[in-house]
Design a protein around this motif. Structure first.
Motif, PDB file in Angstrom:
ATOM      1  N   TYR A  64       0.366  -1.040   0.005  1.00 19.44           N
ATOM      2  CA  TYR A  64       0.161  -0.107  -0.383  1.00 19.44           C
ATOM      3  C   TYR A  64       0.705   1.448   0.204  1.00 19.44           C
ATOM      4  O   TYR A  64       0.478   2.450  -0.030  1.00 19.44           O
ATOM      5  CB  TYR A  64      -0.628   0.166   1.315  1.00 19.44           C
ATOM      6  N   ALA A  73      -0.862   0.654  -3.548  1.00 11.13           N
ATOM      7  CA  ALA A  73      -2.110  -0.086  -4.711  1.00 11.13           C
ATOM      8  C   ALA A  73      -2.980   0.559  -4.850  1.00 11.13           C
ATOM      9  O   ALA A  73      -3.757   0.762  -5.944  1.00 11.13           O
ATOM     10  CB  ALA A  73      -2.577  -1.134  -3.445  1.00 11.13           C
ATOM     11  N   TRP A  74      -2.960   2.075  -4.645  1.00  8.59           N
ATOM     12  CA  TRP A  74      -3.652   3.425  -5.441  1.00  8.59           C
ATOM     13  C   TRP A  74      -4.055   3.374  -6.904  1.00  8.59           C
ATOM     14  O   TRP A  74      -4.593   3.853  -7.119  1.00  8.59           O
ATOM     15  CB  TRP A  74      -3.777   4.587  -4.563  1.00  8.59           C
ATOM     16  N   GLY A  77      -6.172   1.012  -8.184  1.00  2.00           N
ATOM     17  CA  GLY A  77      -7.438   0.758  -7.403  1.00  2.00           C
ATOM     18  C   GLY A  77      -7.643   1.647  -7.584  1.00  2.00           C
ATOM     19  O   GLY A  77      -9.063   1.200  -7.659  1.00  2.00           O
ATOM     20  N   GLU A  78      -7.873   3.155  -7.265  1.00  2.00           N
ATOM     21  CA  GLU A  78      -8.235   3.932  -7.425  1.00  2.00           C
ATOM     22  C   GLU A  78      -7.882   4.857  -8.786  1.00  2.00           C
ATOM     23  O   GLU A  78      -8.560   5.128  -9.771  1.00  2.00           O
ATOM     24  CB  GLU A  78      -7.834   4.630  -6.525  1.00  2.00           C
ATOM     25  N   ASN A 317      -3.340  10.297  -8.080  1.00  2.00           N
ATOM     26  CA  ASN A 317      -4.655  10.616  -7.085  1.00  2.00           C
ATOM     27  C   ASN A 317      -5.287  11.879  -6.945  1.00  2.00           C
ATOM     28  O   ASN A 317      -6.493  11.617  -6.191  1.00  2.00           O
ATOM     29  CB  ASN A 317      -4.876   9.881  -5.369  1.00  2.00           C
ATOM     30  N   ASN A 436      -9.053   2.015  -2.428  1.00  2.00           N
ATOM     31  CA  ASN A 436      -8.908   1.247  -3.579  1.00  2.00           C
ATOM     32  C   ASN A 436      -9.546  -0.047  -3.887  1.00  2.00           C
ATOM     33  O   ASN A 436     -10.496  -1.022  -3.750  1.00  2.00           O
ATOM     34  CB  ASN A 436      -7.641   0.258  -3.149  1.00  2.00           C
TER      35      ASN A 436
END
Length: 507
Positions: A64, A73-74, A77-78, A317, A436
């Motif tokens: 992460y 992980a963003w 996932g995002e 992000n 995420n």
């Protein structure tokens, strides 16, 4: 005898002495250094297992958060989703491969995919070491069940992460004892999911409840949540419901922002959060709060952050106009989740505020990453019930989140299954923003290609509305999303190490 001959004789004597020593004892070559403990000698005491289980959690932190402008992980996932994008950084193009994930032009050499793939297999490998030894361990039954349950959960969690992002992946349930055993080919997705369900179910039986577990370690609620999530992905709605109803001992906090406050770690809503600390001696700080800010010459303009440093690696992000427009008027979660900054050339530039809590020493923050929260359990229950046609009960669980006093919103009044399905999708997007969830949701709902092509068209039509400087726009190849892009590529390193490994289509 000449000096040269004496020199060679001395060399021969040294070699002979070394050969003699090794012939007398094989220990010279086979003994481990005194700072290393072999697996056979290590897994003996309760203290050994306590240390070993910490070692399984350690790569979860790297999964992460990998430092400044890292590959957390963003990215997958995002930023892959319609929730967030990036602020195009004209003065620093050294991090462009993170942009490629958002643009759908990433390939098998990307750092994001390697970070996810490698760290998940580190977790699996370390969990397998514990699981291969613990049944014969001479420790208390309660401790044995706890450590085994945690190892099973973490192995299931890592396999679940892998199978959702990569599809078929090597299923590893035993420690590798040779190099050849590491070269395992891809296992069908259905078989991997079957093992995930088995591991999570066993973990749920072995682990203690939340009140009996030490803070920071998973309890049985985490295992039941993972089990329910896996069944949801498999569209096994009845089993998902059954698993999720076993998640007890948790509750929603009255203040949405307080859930993520580092002063409130392991609170009543958190089922599984990745633990970090800004203790300067620990080397386990988080950094993503800096990554998610606008690019600033002085991040100290944001309350709580020290002055005197830049963050030219930031702008990741960044919440999209599409996400911001999804918030209903009066939803208190908007202010808790998204901030807007004016200054240094920005006018109301949005940034992820959910994790902005300042720092004592730049750029180390004390945020934990939320993986599973109780609000998601309620929303997963709503989804599982709705898909079984139990719309009234589903609406009850949806309103437990949507109309909780912390949102400032009124209860929804919906009756049809399709209306409720859309409402659950929207609620997940808002409630779980920046955690995420969004990309995986779009994939499992079958809407990812449509949603992301539509957003890509808007970005190309008006790049400046999506944080591109004047005169800069995405390349033509960007945002041409096909079904091949629903999975990420197997990292190139894995293909080179194992020539029999097959790449995902489209890469």
């Amino acid at each position: 005898m000449t000096r040269k001959m004496k020199k060679y004789n001395l060399i021969y004597l040294i070699i002979a002495a070394l050969l003699g020593a090794t012939s007398c004892s094989d220990d010279f070559l086979t003994n481990l250094p005194e700072t290393v403990v072999s697996a056979e000698d290590f897994y003996k005491t309760e203290s050994d297992y306590a240390q070993a289980i910490i070692g399984v959690y350690q790569p979860v932190r790297s999964l992460y958060n990998t430092g400044l402008a890292g590959y957390g992980a963003w990215t997958m996932g995002e930023m892959r989703s319609d929730n967030t994008t990036f602020s195009y950084n004209v003065s620093n193009r050294g991090y462009a491969d993170r942009e490629y994930v958002d643009l759908f032009i990433d390939d098998s050499n990307g750092g994001s995919t390697s970070n996810k793939y490698n760290n998940n297999y580190y977790i699996i490998g370390r969990a397998n070491q514990i699981l291969s030894q613990i049944d014969d361990a001479d420790i208390s039954e309660a401790s044995k069940n706890n450590y085994k349950g945690q190892a099973l959960f973490l192995r299931a969690f890592a396999h679940f992460d892998l199978v959702q992002y990569f599809g078929d992946v090597p299923l590893m349930t035993e420690p590798a004892t040779s190099y050849e055993e590491t070269l395992k080919n891809r296992t069908p997705r259905a078989e991997v999911l079957e093992q995930i369900v088995a591991d999570a179910a066993e973990a749920a039986e072995l682990l203690p409840g939340r009140d009996a577990q030490a803070p920071g370690y998973v309890a049985n609620g985490a295992a039941y949540t993972l089990l329910g999530n896996a069944y949801l992905v498999m569209e096994d709605w009845a089993n998902a419901e059954a698993a999720l109803r076993n998640v007890t001992g948790y509750s929603l906090l009255s203040d949405y922002a307080a859930i993520f406050d580092p002063n409130n770690k392991n609170n009543a809503e958190m089922i599984f959060e990745v633990q970090y600390t800004d203790d300067p001696t620990a080397g386990a700080a988080s950094n993503w709060a800096y990554n998610f800010l606008p690019i600033l010459t002085n991040p100290g303009v944001i309350p709580g952050f020290p002055s005197g440093s830049t963050n030219n690696y930031a702008g990741w992000n960044t919440p999209t106009p599409d996400l911001i427009a999804q918030y209903e008027e009066g939803d208190l979660r908007l202010d808790a989740s998204i901030g807007f900054y004016t200054g240094e050339g920005y006018v109301d530039r949005p940034y992820v505020k959910k994790y902005v809590h300042g720092a004592q020493i730049a750029p180390n923050t004390n945020n934990d990453w939320p993986v599973y929260r109780y609000s998601e359990v309620l929303l997963m229950l709503a989804e599982a019930l709705n898909e079984q046609g139990e719309t009234s009960d589903a609406l009850t669980y949806l309103n437990m989140v949507h109309a909780h006093p912390r949102t400032g919103l009124s209860e929804l009044a919906l009756s049809s299954q399709s209306e409720l399905r859309e409402a659950i999708m929207k609620e997940r997007q808002i409630e779980l923003a920046f955690e995420n969830k969004r990309w995986l949701d779009l994939v499992r709902w079958g809407t990812a290609v449509e949603v992301m092509n539509a957003q890509g068209a808007k970005i190309k039509a008006n790049p400046q509305a999506y944080y591109y400087p004047e005169g800069v726009s995405p390349i033509n190849e960007a945002y041409n999303v096909t079904s091949d892009r629903l999975l990420f590529p197997i990292p190139e390193r894995e293909l080179r190490l194992n020539p029999d490994m097959v790449q995902n289509p489209g890469y």
